[in-house]
Design an enzyme around this catalytic site. Structure first.
Site, short mmCIF file in Angstrom:
data_model
loop_
_atom_site.label_atom_id
_atom_site.label_comp_id
_atom_site.label_asym_id
_atom_site.label_seq_id
_atom_site.Cartn_x
_atom_site.Cartn_y
_atom_site.Cartn_z
N THR A 255 0.84 -1.20 0.00
CA THR A 255 0.00 0.00 0.00
C THR A 255 0.87 1.25 0.00
OG1 THR A 255 -0.11 0.33 2.41
CG2 THR A 255 -1.71 -1.19 1.43
N ASP A 256 0.36 2.31 -0.58
CA ASP A 256 0.93 3.62 -0.32
C ASP A 256 0.67 3.91 1.17
OD1 ASP A 256 2.23 5.99 -0.78
OD2 ASP A 256 0.94 6.63 -2.42
#
Length: 482
Positions: A255-256
């Site tokens: 994930t960012d």
């Protein structure tokens, strides 16, 4: 009833944390020993190469296969060179040059530097197709606006990094290049049919999957046709059906940063965001930059609660932790390459410079650098011609607060070289340049994304395709100021 230590270790195995300062605190190393997948290093964790090597050794003392990640894109986004600017041009410059062999060599050199310091996962390259000139967060981090060109360079960058024994993480799936908002601050909207994504945004991701990229990072963007009301990071349609099912990606989905407002606000906090991302198919959860032991424990507690109440299946967390472990295992088995020539990035940056107009008559100019704010992704990294000017006078001003007549008086009979980033959208820049050029010899140096904007009356317009230390030196050389 006590906490199941095996379950806690499993949950920790999906988390990529961070910590403040140049020395890993005891809690950060202890969590690694307890099973934490790894840590991300930011500029605040980096002072000099010897210190970074000591940092990675300290983390490996917690567990030998710990993932140590960094955002070292080259160009405008650098952590290792945040105090001076990167010695490599970024993706926009490499895309403009158009030599995929050079792109591979530059990214291999970046990878070799990371590997020598004990860093194992590079949260790069950015493979977004920057189709919006006003994109506030991608810009020169992109190889360009043409999907075919971006795809070719994306694959080359991945091959270079991974040849150096560092896992690449291509970002930001399914494509952040068409946005005009920054997901650090809000949830950007890309309201187009899926077929547009297939033509415009997705080809580079297909290319990096074919290049065996080990990780892909999600985007905190909303694509209603795929994600409904939430971001792609929380969408099984994006992470499972599209990325794994259609594109065949088998590596780790990262994930960012979940602390970013594009994710945290949508979920109601970092902990709930972690649960939603895992449920959607993410494997390695990047918590963010501002992380302490308490935040990690809150995220762990939220995931454990979701496992207990049925919001999250244990099999999904086992799958995620398994992919994170497989990523670490690949790194331990990867090879390495020798360091690159020190001039590689500077030579590349020279090839990217584009000149429209005439650069003669630039003896003893007044260099005027227009202030431009940095994005969170970039951080406060020095940029411009300043370090390369010798005894040439430079002043720094805010375009919207500067009187053109005052600058002309300061310049006297000297020509003006005006330096900026993203000048086409910088408040006051167009008016200032136009007013100066109407009565004075002016050369413009654009170090941001090269939009179509060209001011009237200037003698020359120079494009560097980035603002790294290498780009600045290349521009100074082109202007004859070095």
């Amino acid at each position: 009833m006590g906490q199941d230590p095996g379950l806690r270790r499993l949950v920790l195995g999906t988390l990529l944390a961070a910590y403040p300062g140049p020395v890993p605190p005891d809690w950060a190393v202890d969590l690694v020993a307890e099973g934490l997948a790894g840590h991300t290093l930011f500029g605040t964790n980096v002072h000099d190469p010897a210190q970074v090597a000591a940092t990675t050794a300290a983390l490996r003392a917690g567990r030998s296969d710990v993932l140590i990640a960094i955002d070292e894109e080259g160009g405008d986004v650098t952590r290792l060179a945040h105090a001076t600017g990167s010695p490599y041009p970024g993706n926009a410059a490499l895309g403009a040059i158009g030599d995929t062999a050079l792109t591979r060599r530059v990214h291999e050199a970046i990878g070799a530097e990371l590997a020598a310091l004990g860093i194992t996962l590079n949260l790069a390259p950015t493979v977004d197709v920057n189709s919006a000139d006003d994109n506030p967060v991608i810009g020169t981090r992109s190889f360009g606006a043409d999907p075919v060109r971006v795809a070719a360079h994306a694959a080359a960058a991945v091959a270079g990094l991974q040849a150096a024994g560092v896992a690449a993480c291509a970002k930001h799936f399914p494509g952040h290049g068409a946005t005009v908002a920054d997901s650090h601050h809000e949830l950007p909207l890309v309201d187009v049919p899926v077929e547009v994504l297939r033509r415009r945004d997705l080809p580079p991701f297909a290319a990096v999957v074919a290049a065996d990229v080990r990780a892909i990072m999600t985007a905190h963007i909303r694509v209603p046709a795929l994600t409904g009301a939430g971001p792609a990071t929380f969408s099984r349609a994006v992470l499972v059906d599209l990325l794994r099912g259609e594109y065949g990606f088998t590596g780790a989905v990262v994930t960012d940063a979940l602390e970013m407002k594009g994710a945290a606000v949508a979920a109601g906090g970092t902990g709930p965001a972690a649960v939603r991302a895992l449920a959607a198919g993410a494997d390695l959860l990047c918590i963010g930059a501002k992380v302490d032991a308490e935040l990690v424990e809150r995220v762990v507690a939220e995931i454990l609660a979701a496992l207990a109440d049925g919001r999250l299946a244990r099999e999904r967390v086992e799958d995620a932790a398994g992919r994170a472990a497989a990523l670490a295992a690949w790194i331990r088995s990867a090879g390495s390459v020798p360091p690159a020539p020190t001039d590689l990035g500077y030579a590349a940056a020279r090839r990217a410079v584009r000149v429209e107009g005439v650069l003669t008559g630039l003896d003893r100019p007044l260099v005027v650098q227009l202030h431009a704010a940095s994005t969170i992704a970039e951080g406060r990294v020095p940029w411009g011609l300043g370090p390369h000017l010798g005894d040439t006078e430079e002043v720094r001003v805010v375009a919207a607060e500067t009187d053109s007549l005052a600058l002309r008086r300061l310049a006297g009979d000297r020509p003006i070289v005006l330096v900026g980033r993203h000048l086409h959208r910088l408040p006051g820049a167009d008016d200032l340049v136009t007013a100066l050029a109407a009565a004075h010899p002016v050369t413009v140096v654009e170090m941001g994304w090269p939009a179509a904007w060209r001011p009237a009356g200037v003698r020359a317009f120079v494009t560097t395709y980035g603002a790294s230390h290498a780009n600045g030196r290349a521009a100074a050389e082109a202007l004859g100021l070095r």
